[in-house]
Design a protein around this motif. Structure first.
Motif, PDB file in Angstrom:
ATOM      1  N   VAL A  74       0.721  -0.704  -0.220  1.00  0.00           N
ATOM      2  CA  VAL A  74       0.037   0.235  -0.219  1.00  0.00           C
ATOM      3  C   VAL A  74       0.901   1.325   0.160  1.00  0.00           C
ATOM      4  O   VAL A  74       1.847   1.822   0.792  1.00  0.00           O
ATOM      5  N   THR A  75       0.985   1.796  -1.130  1.00  0.00           N
ATOM      6  CA  THR A  75       1.186   3.426  -1.174  1.00  0.00           C
ATOM      7  C   THR A  75       0.934   4.407  -1.372  1.00  0.00           C
ATOM      8  O   THR A  75       1.921   5.228  -1.174  1.00  0.00           O
ATOM      9  N   ILE A  76      -0.316   4.565  -0.797  1.00  0.00           N
ATOM     10  CA  ILE A  76      -0.904   5.423  -0.341  1.00  0.00           C
ATOM     11  C   ILE A  76      -0.586   6.972   0.606  1.00  0.00           C
ATOM     12  O   ILE A  76      -0.362   7.938  -0.221  1.00  0.00           O
ATOM     13  N   LEU A  77       0.236   6.136   1.356  1.00  0.00           N
ATOM     14  CA  LEU A  77       0.671   7.373   2.518  1.00  0.00           C
ATOM     15  C   LEU A  77       2.085   8.064   1.898  1.00  0.00           C
ATOM     16  O   LEU A  77       2.533   8.535   1.842  1.00  0.00           O
ATOM     17  N   THR A  78       3.131   6.846   1.631  1.00  0.00           N
ATOM     18  CA  THR A  78       4.344   6.682   1.376  1.00  0.00           C
ATOM     19  C   THR A  78       4.289   7.635   0.288  1.00  0.00           C
ATOM     20  O   THR A  78       5.497   8.279   0.894  1.00  0.00           O
ATOM     21  N   ASP A  79       3.606   7.773  -0.638  1.00  0.00           N
ATOM     22  CA  ASP A  79       3.605   8.320  -2.252  1.00  0.00           C
ATOM     23  C   ASP A  79       3.933   9.608  -1.723  1.00  0.00           C
ATOM     24  O   ASP A  79       5.043  10.873  -2.505  1.00  0.00           O
ATOM     25  N   ARG A  80       3.288  10.229  -0.342  1.00  0.00           N
ATOM     26  CA  ARG A  80       2.769  11.905  -0.198  1.00  0.00           C
ATOM     27  C   ARG A  80       4.522  12.032   0.436  1.00  0.00           C
ATOM     28  O   ARG A  80       4.055  13.577   1.248  1.00  0.00           O
TER      29      ARG A  80
ATOM     30  N   GLY B  23       4.306   1.006   4.241  1.00  0.00           N
ATOM     31  CA  GLY B  23       4.393   0.533   3.116  1.00  0.00           C
ATOM     32  C   GLY B  23       5.231  -0.819   3.335  1.00  0.00           C
ATOM     33  O   GLY B  23       5.367  -1.000   2.141  1.00  0.00           O
ATOM     34  N   MET B  24       5.393  -0.860   3.907  1.00  0.00           N
ATOM     35  CA  MET B  24       5.739  -2.391   4.257  1.00  0.00           C
ATOM     36  C   MET B  24       4.802  -3.485   2.856  1.00  0.00           C
ATOM     37  O   MET B  24       3.908  -3.345   3.170  1.00  0.00           O
ATOM     38  N   PRO B  25       5.339  -4.744   2.747  1.00  0.00           N
ATOM     39  CA  PRO B  25       4.556  -5.536   1.597  1.00  0.00           C
ATOM     40  C   PRO B  25       3.683  -6.352   2.559  1.00  0.00           C
ATOM     41  O   PRO B  25       3.834  -6.635   3.648  1.00  0.00           O
ATOM     42  N   ILE B  26       2.250  -6.465   1.706  1.00  0.00           N
ATOM     43  CA  ILE B  26       1.397  -6.858   2.575  1.00  0.00           C
ATOM     44  C   ILE B  26       1.367  -8.254   3.159  1.00  0.00           C
ATOM     45  O   ILE B  26       1.313  -8.440   4.100  1.00  0.00           O
ATOM     46  N   ALA B  27       2.188  -8.925   2.619  1.00  0.00           N
ATOM     47  CA  ALA B  27       2.335  -9.706   2.362  1.00  0.00           C
ATOM     48  C   ALA B  27       3.089  -9.939   4.358  1.00  0.00           C
ATOM     49  O   ALA B  27       2.965 -11.500   4.892  1.00  0.00           O
ATOM     50  N   PHE B  28       4.545  -9.571   4.294  1.00  0.00           N
ATOM     51  CA  PHE B  28       5.716  -9.461   4.856  1.00  0.00           C
ATOM     52  C   PHE B  28       4.165  -8.803   6.572  1.00  0.00           C
ATOM     53  O   PHE B  28       5.106  -8.855   8.053  1.00  0.00           O
ATOM     54  N   ALA B  29       3.453  -7.977   6.429  1.00  0.00           N
ATOM     55  CA  ALA B  29       3.029  -6.614   7.677  1.00  0.00           C
ATOM     56  C   ALA B  29       1.974  -8.323   8.216  1.00  0.00           C
ATOM     57  O   ALA B  29       1.929  -8.378   8.863  1.00  0.00           O
ATOM     58  N   LEU B  30       1.408  -8.760   7.548  1.00  0.00           N
ATOM     59  CA  LEU B  30       0.207  -9.698   7.444  1.00  0.00           C
ATOM     60  C   LEU B  30       1.393 -10.847   8.564  1.00  0.00           C
ATOM     61  O   LEU B  30       0.778 -11.179   9.342  1.00  0.00           O
ATOM     62  N   ALA B  31       1.892 -11.392   7.998  1.00  0.00           N
ATOM     63  CA  ALA B  31       2.842 -12.946   8.632  1.00  0.00           C
ATOM     64  C   ALA B  31       3.326 -12.301  10.216  1.00  0.00           C
ATOM     65  O   ALA B  31       3.657 -12.451  10.743  1.00  0.00           O
ATOM     66  N   LEU B  32       3.766 -10.690  10.102  1.00  0.00           N
ATOM     67  CA  LEU B  32       4.565 -10.614  11.139  1.00  0.00           C
ATOM     68  C   LEU B  32       3.482 -10.373  12.380  1.00  0.00           C
ATOM     69  O   LEU B  32       3.387 -10.788  13.306  1.00  0.00           O
ATOM     70  N   SER B  33       2.218  -9.770  11.519  1.00  0.00           N
ATOM     71  CA  SER B  33       0.927  -9.252  13.268  1.00  0.00           C
ATOM     72  C   SER B  33       0.432 -10.382  13.349  1.00  0.00           C
ATOM     73  O   SER B  33      -0.045 -10.946  14.100  1.00  0.00           O
ATOM     74  N   GLY B  34       0.833 -11.489  12.182  1.00  0.00           N
ATOM     75  CA  GLY B  34      -0.027 -12.957  12.998  1.00  0.00           C
ATOM     76  C   GLY B  34       1.452 -13.429  14.059  1.00  0.00           C
ATOM     77  O   GLY B  34       0.855 -14.198  14.721  1.00  0.00           O
TER      78      GLY B  34
END
Lengths: 171, 436
Positions: A74-80, B23-34
């Motif tokens: 998700v880059t919506i925030l980081t892009d800004r 901005g963490m890749p979604i897959a890693f964010a899910l894994a980390l919180s899991g």
């Protein structure tokens, strides 16, 4: 930096190579279907091989996908954000990811070593060795961690990504 | 740890949102919180065992090889030029109708969708073929962009479908039924878009000039339709064998990929090596990134289910004593909003751990829900700010401002919402084909 590029290239190449597993899957499943439908028999070990191929494909491709920037985010925030803040945030986020994933890597490595020492096999018609798949999981996670560390370094020194790729093709 | 289970759940969900926004890749964010949630809720010893085996057990399943097989088939179909043929066939069929090129574009998207499970890939493919032709014929850029962006969503709805495979993985709903159920809603969407475009052009005749295409004889039309026989063959092989119960979806995908490979070898003389190499690389990379999400979501779900939050939410909503349709709407509306920020696959994997127990509790058919969710997530790819399809299309139209592209897609969002209402009101449209 030279070493970093080589490691990254290796990851991308490994990821590309893993795509070849698709061809082997086709070559196994199609005759298997035909044999099962018309000759009431199957290729021994085909299912187990396909599972192993899928595991290899996924885990050995993880680092390459990261190096190509192919993981969804998700880059919506980081892009800004201004450049400095974005890089700082990236360092924090990627380091946190390394922490979590390296824990997984350690645990799956233990699991792989247990599997090797016990000679773990599947409970199927044939005893198919399961350790190669478990080793692939551990190796893939370690390579992913390595790639993430490289990305942290890159963000710290402010070097742009060498290989880049548009948003993934899936969805 | 001094946290009770509900607090652990809130830490997980709050942490996940923070990591995603960071901005963490979604897959890693899910894994980390899991991982963190699991350790907090169950303690180290129990978590250690689960975490050491889960990354292998989540992926070592035969049915999952369907994902690379479908991806590979779609790529080969594109590389063999089947998308261009679909457009030629659709143009021969409806090209002379008012707004015919735009309608043909949508139908061609539908045709290509029979071999592609991806919305973005369908939009990207058709944008290159149909948009130059529409612009050359004097179509307004807005209409040209809008119909390709929206037509692309058919790629996911009409089977094969990446989102439905992921929905099936996330919920355990049978993939065979999901794929069969998607056929009528998919065709209905294509027809609704066609009618919608026709009406839009009648209201704003300047958006698409009258056709200059010569009238074709019936024979010429049949020839044009016949030239896209490979698409028909692939669809028949894959969906036919699934529908008739001849093969499992995985087997059907393998046979489909094999036939697509034969077609690609026959059709791409001189660049076979390149086509094959690109197809395999794309498949490998996409498979890894999709499964990273599946594994991450699995870890998240593992952690979250120990906190009882999904079960409590389900019980709470069921206790509200609202009609199932109202609860269904309450669940779908946030999807519309969420879909504007993240892609469909991630959204389904993110939300199903919480949402699916509710659906089971209130008795909504899981197959119908799968189709509704798929449709809802696809609205997200044509709405701002993230609308992936619109960005893909924008890249294919020179000097098209992104706002203009989104305005072009807007009428299709309205059509989508109407269709969604129709599908909820008449479940038979989705469930009618199922052998129940």
């Amino acid at each position: 930096m030279r070493l970093m590029e080589w490691v990254e290239r290796f990851h991308v190449a490994l990821g590309s190579l893993s795509g070849i597993a698709t061809i082997v899957m086709i070559a196994l499943v199609v005759p298997d279907v035909i044999l099962r439908k018309f000759f009431a028999t199957t290729i021994p070990g085909a299912s187990e091989t396909n599972i192993l191929l899928l595991v290899l494909m996924i885990y050995l491709g993880l680092a390459g996908a990261q190096a190509r920037g192919a993981h969804f985010r998700v880059t919506i925030l980081t892009d800004r954000l201004p450049d400095g803040a974005r890089r700082a945030l990236e360092v924090v986020m990627l380091s946190a990811a390394v922490a979590g994933l390296s824990l997984l890597a350690v645990l799956t490595t233990q699991s792989a070593m247990t599997s090797i020492s016990r000679g773990e096999t599947s409970f199927g018609v044939i005893a198919f060795p399961l350790w190669p798949g478990r080793v692939a999981v551990a190796v893939g996670l370690w390579l992913l961690c390595l790639q993430l560390v490289l990305d942290v370094i890159r963000a710290l020194v402010g070097a742009p990504r060498r290989t880049s790729r548009e948003e993934g093709v899936s969805g | 740890m001094g946290l009770d289970q509900a607090e652990v759940g809130l830490v997980m969900i709050g942490g996940l949102i923070a990591l995603l926004l960071g901005g963490m890749p979604i897959a890693f964010a899910l894994a980390l919180s899991g991982i963190v949630g699991l350790i907090l809720a169950r303690g180290w010893r129990a978590s250690e065992f689960l975490l050491s085996s889960f990354p292998y057990s989540a992926t070592a399943q035969l049915t999952l090889i369907i994902i690379p097989l479908f991806l590979f088939m779609g790529h080969l179909a594109f590389a063999s030029g089947l998308s261009a043929k679909a457009f030629d066939a659709a143009r021969a069929l409806v090209g002379r109708v008012r707004g015919g090129l735009a309608i043909a574009t949508v139908f061609a998207c539908g045709g290509f969708a029979t071999v592609s499970g991806s919305s973005v890939a369908t939009a990207a493919t058709m944008a290159r073929i149909a948009i130059p032709e529409m612009l050359a014929s004097g179509y307004k850029r807005r209409l040209a962009a809008g119909c390709v962006a929206a037509g692309g969503t058919l790629g996911v709805l009409i089977p094969p479908s990446g989102v439905l495979v992921i929905y099936s993985i996330a919920t355990g709903a049978p993939l065979t039924e999901l794929l069969i159920a998607a056929v009528i809603p998919g065709v209905l969407t294509a027809l609704a878009y066609g009618v919608g475009i026709h009406l839009m052009v009648r209201m704003d005749p300047a958006s698409a000039p009258a056709t200059t295409m010569p009238k074709l004889t019936r024979r010429q039309r049949l020839t044009a339709l016949g030239s896209s026989w490979e698409l028909g063959l692939l669809f028949f092989i894959v969906m036919g064998s699934i529908y008739l119960g001849f093969a499992t979806p995985t087997e059907a995908a393998a046979v489909g990929a094999f036939v697509a490979l034969v077609i690609a070898i026959a059709r791409s003389r001189g660049k076979r090596g390149k086509v094959l190499k690109e197809g395999l690389i794309e498949t490998g990379v996409a498979t890894s990134s999709i499964f990273a999400l599946v594994i991450g979501a699995g870890l998240f779900s593992l952690g979250l289910s120990t906190t009882q939050i999904p079960q409590d939410t389900a019980a709470f909503l069921a206790g509200l004593d609202l009609p199932p349709t109202v609860i269904l709407l309450l669940i779908l509306v946030p999807f519309l909003v969420l879909g504007a920020f993240i892609d469909g696959l991630s959204m389904i994997l993110l939300t199903m751990p919480v949402v699916y127990p509710v659906i089971e509790q209130i008795g909504v058919d899981p197959i119908l829900f799968g189709i509704l969710v798929t449709k809802t997530t696809e609205i997200g790819v044509i709405t701002p700010p993230v609308g992936l399809n619109v960005f893909v299309v924008k890249a294919a139209v020179p000097n098209l401002p992104i706002g203009e592209a989104f305005r072009g897609a807007a009428p299709f969002v309205v059509m989508e919402l109407i269709l969604l209402g129709i599908l909820i009101a008449i479940p038979e449209l989705t469930l009618g084909l199922l052998p129940r």
